[in-house]
Design a protein around this motif. Structure first.
Motif, PDB file in Angstrom:
ATOM      1  N   UNK A 153       3.339   0.111 -12.713  1.00 42.05           N
ATOM      2  CA  UNK A 153       3.427   0.885 -13.954  1.00 42.05           C
ATOM      3  C   UNK A 153       2.410   0.459 -15.010  1.00 42.05           C
ATOM      4  N   UNK A 154       1.971  -0.788 -14.975  1.00 39.83           N
ATOM      5  CA  UNK A 154       0.927  -1.218 -15.913  1.00 39.83           C
ATOM      6  C   UNK A 154      -0.438  -1.267 -15.228  1.00 39.83           C
ATOM      7  N   UNK A 155      -0.517  -0.664 -14.034  1.00 40.97           N
ATOM      8  CA  UNK A 155      -1.757  -0.521 -13.264  1.00 40.97           C
ATOM      9  C   UNK A 155      -2.364  -1.841 -12.826  1.00 40.97           C
ATOM     10  N   UNK A 156      -1.551  -2.896 -12.694  1.00 35.01           N
ATOM     11  CA  UNK A 156      -2.043  -4.166 -12.170  1.00 35.01           C
ATOM     12  C   UNK A 156      -0.937  -4.889 -11.423  1.00 35.01           C
ATOM     13  N   UNK A 157      -1.348  -5.675 -10.428  1.00 35.07           N
ATOM     14  CA  UNK A 157      -0.432  -6.493  -9.640  1.00 35.07           C
ATOM     15  C   UNK A 157      -1.262  -7.518  -8.890  1.00 35.07           C
ATOM     16  N   UNK A 158      -0.619  -8.475  -8.271  1.00 36.12           N
ATOM     17  CA  UNK A 158      -1.366  -9.440  -7.459  1.00 36.12           C
ATOM     18  C   UNK A 158      -1.622  -8.839  -6.081  1.00 36.12           C
ATOM     19  N   UNK A 159      -2.683  -9.296  -5.442  1.00 44.43           N
ATOM     20  CA  UNK A 159      -3.027  -8.781  -4.119  1.00 44.43           C
ATOM     21  C   UNK A 159      -1.922  -9.120  -3.116  1.00 44.43           C
ATOM     22  N   UNK A 160      -1.337 -10.301  -3.223  1.00 50.21           N
ATOM     23  CA  UNK A 160      -0.276 -10.662  -2.286  1.00 50.21           C
ATOM     24  C   UNK A 160       0.978  -9.819  -2.484  1.00 50.21           C
ATOM     25  N   UNK A 161       1.346  -9.557  -3.726  1.00 44.49           N
ATOM     26  CA  UNK A 161       2.513  -8.710  -3.984  1.00 44.49           C
ATOM     27  C   UNK A 161       2.299  -7.295  -3.454  1.00 44.49           C
ATOM     28  N   UNK A 162       1.101  -6.767  -3.662  1.00 47.67           N
ATOM     29  CA  UNK A 162       0.822  -5.413  -3.176  1.00 47.67           C
ATOM     30  C   UNK A 162       0.785  -5.380  -1.653  1.00 47.67           C
ATOM     31  N   UNK A 163       0.271  -6.420  -1.032  1.00 42.99           N
ATOM     32  CA  UNK A 163       0.262  -6.475   0.429  1.00 42.99           C
ATOM     33  C   UNK A 163       1.696  -6.466   0.956  1.00 42.99           C
ATOM     34  N   UNK A 164       2.554  -7.275   0.365  1.00 41.04           N
ATOM     35  CA  UNK A 164       3.961  -7.311   0.771  1.00 41.04           C
ATOM     36  C   UNK A 164       4.593  -5.932   0.573  1.00 41.04           C
ATOM     37  N   UNK A 165       4.399  -5.344  -0.594  1.00 39.87           N
ATOM     38  CA  UNK A 165       4.955  -4.031  -0.906  1.00 39.87           C
ATOM     39  C   UNK A 165       4.451  -2.985   0.088  1.00 39.87           C
ATOM     40  N   UNK A 166       3.164  -2.994   0.342  1.00 42.30           N
ATOM     41  CA  UNK A 166       2.574  -2.018   1.253  1.00 42.30           C
ATOM     42  C   UNK A 166       3.116  -2.182   2.661  1.00 42.30           C
ATOM     43  N   UNK A 167       3.090  -3.399   3.153  1.00 43.23           N
ATOM     44  CA  UNK A 167       3.456  -3.628   4.541  1.00 43.23           C
ATOM     45  C   UNK A 167       4.948  -3.481   4.790  1.00 43.23           C
ATOM     46  N   UNK A 168       5.752  -4.110   3.967  1.00 42.48           N
ATOM     47  CA  UNK A 168       7.183  -4.164   4.248  1.00 42.48           C
ATOM     48  C   UNK A 168       7.985  -3.007   3.660  1.00 42.48           C
ATOM     49  N   UNK A 169       7.534  -2.452   2.565  1.00 44.93           N
ATOM     50  CA  UNK A 169       8.321  -1.386   1.959  1.00 44.93           C
ATOM     51  C   UNK A 169       7.764  -0.002   2.264  1.00 44.93           C
ATOM     52  N   UNK A 170       6.504   0.233   1.977  1.00 45.89           N
ATOM     53  CA  UNK A 170       5.950   1.572   2.178  1.00 45.89           C
ATOM     54  C   UNK A 170       5.780   1.912   3.654  1.00 45.89           C
ATOM     55  N   UNK A 171       5.198   1.005   4.430  1.00 43.56           N
ATOM     56  CA  UNK A 171       4.954   1.287   5.842  1.00 43.56           C
ATOM     57  C   UNK A 171       6.274   1.356   6.609  1.00 43.56           C
ATOM     58  N   UNK A 172       7.165   0.403   6.353  1.00 50.03           N
ATOM     59  CA  UNK A 172       8.425   0.394   7.110  1.00 50.03           C
ATOM     60  C   UNK A 172       9.274   1.621   6.830  1.00 50.03           C
ATOM     61  N   UNK A 173       9.127   2.193   5.657  1.00 46.26           N
ATOM     62  CA  UNK A 173       9.869   3.402   5.329  1.00 46.26           C
ATOM     63  C   UNK A 173       9.109   4.662   5.739  1.00 46.26           C
TER      64      UNK A 173
END
Length: 88
Positions: A34-54
């Protein structure tokens, strides 16, 4: 509108995301960042485990995840920023 995901102050060229091709991914990133920034590791986790798995961004994982892995390899833990891409 197209967007770019990049790590500021690292020389990172970033990942250009075209709205026409990656609209779902852009929307998911905007919702996650929402503030257009995040850490690369957090986004990797989010991408891999939440977006891809769903199954939300499965077609886009081949675009996003290699970029995230390469960024972590080159720069370790950095902040990523998502901004609208304004072409001159």
């Amino acid at each position: 509108m197209d967007h770019i995901l990049f790590a500021p102050n690292t020389g990172d060229e970033g990942l250009v995301l075209k709205r026409k091709e990656h609209g779902d991914l852009i929307d998911a990133l905007i919702d996650y960042m929402p503030d257009y920034r995040t850490s690369v590791e957090d986004l990797y986790y989010f991408s891999y485990y939440e977006l891809v798995s769903e199954g939300m961004i499965l077609p886009h994982a081949s675009v996003l995840n290699p970029y995230l892995r390469q960024t972590m390899k080159e720069h370790d833990e950095v902040t990523l920023v998502l901004l609208p891409l304004i072409e001159e």
